[in-house]
Design a protein around this motif. Structure first.
Motif: not given
Length: 259
Positions: A87-101
């Motif tokens: 998988x590609x690295x997570x962007x900062x936005x993706x990390x926050x999205x993961x937290x919300x999930x």
């Protein structure tokens, strides 16, 4: 205290996992003729020469390495990466999205509700009292603990330290190797660059979350001792969670995917 009761629940689940995963656990072969991975098999968070590949490469001949979004439908599992997935690295936005999930998925509300009910039954915080009003207090404290921990360990700290907050399933090797790997992920993680990194997000992030909890817990639970207990208990919970995630694909395939 509440988190200590939660840890007991995780340990019970982990013991069930161990009892269902004897030495005959399925192995993911590294070559067509090998039944057991060699001792020097590359760990998922070792630097990878093929970082450009972003497609999942789970072995299609087996479902035992495939993670699901939820465990038993009630435990969020969005951070787990299936065996051999690239998988590609997570962007900062993706990390926050993961937290919300992890924090606001329906399974999270069910999970928090169960923990709150257990804590109330154990009378973990007598000052919260019993009854519906007492359960409400247990619920929102548990929800806040969960949200604070996810915010720090999955979003804020890993963004600052450039760490990958996901759990990369090993999925091969014997029971001792896989168990040791899952516990070691408390202290070692994958960096955004694909290499290894000290797991600052886990240790520092949970410490910060324990400190933030002092803003909403009663005064008698804001001492250094109580804060330290919340910190260490949460790290222990995450260790048990890693263990369950490591073996969940195997259990899931046996329990729910019979052919």
């Amino acid at each position: 205290m509440q988190n200590r009761r939660s840890l007991l629940s995780w340990v019970v689940i982990a013991i069930s996992v161990v009892s269902c995963a004897p030495s005959a656990l399925p192995q993911t072969p590294s070559s067509p003729g090998s039944a057991v991975a060699p001792p020097d098999v590359t760990l998922p968070d070792d630097p990878s020469p093929s970082k450009a590949e972003v497609r999942p490469t789970v072995d299609p001949s087996t479902a035992e390495g495939e993670q699901t979004k939820r465990i038993f439908g009630i435990i969020p599992n969005f951070r787990s990466v299936s065996v051999d997935a690239k998988l590609p690295p997570l962007s900062a936005g993706s990390k926050f999205k993961l937290m919300f999930q992890d924090s606001f998925d329906y399974s999270s509300f069910i999970y928090v509700g169960i923990l709150a009910g257990v804590a109330q039954a154990q009378n973990s915080y007598p000052e919260f009292h019993q009854g519906a009003a007492g359960y409400g207090r247990y619920y929102w404290h548990t929800f806040s603990d969960n949200l604070g921990g996810n915010l720090m360990t999955e979003a804020i700290v890993p963004t600052l330290t450039r760490e990958d907050p996901r759990y990369y399933t090993l999925g091969r090797g014997g029971f001792v190797r896989r168990t040791g790997y899952s516990i070691s992920r408390l202290f070692v993680t994958r960096s955004d660059g694909g290499g290894r990194s000290p797991n600052i997000s886990e240790i520092v992030g949970n410490g910060a979350a324990a400190g933030l909890a002092n803003l909403y817990y009663p005064s008698q639970d804001r001492t250094w001792t109580k804060t330290g207990q919340r910190w260490l208990t949460q790290v222990g919970l995450d260790g048990a969670s890693n263990l369950i995630k490591e073996y969940w694909p195997y259990l899931n395939s046996k329990l729910f995917r019979r052919k």
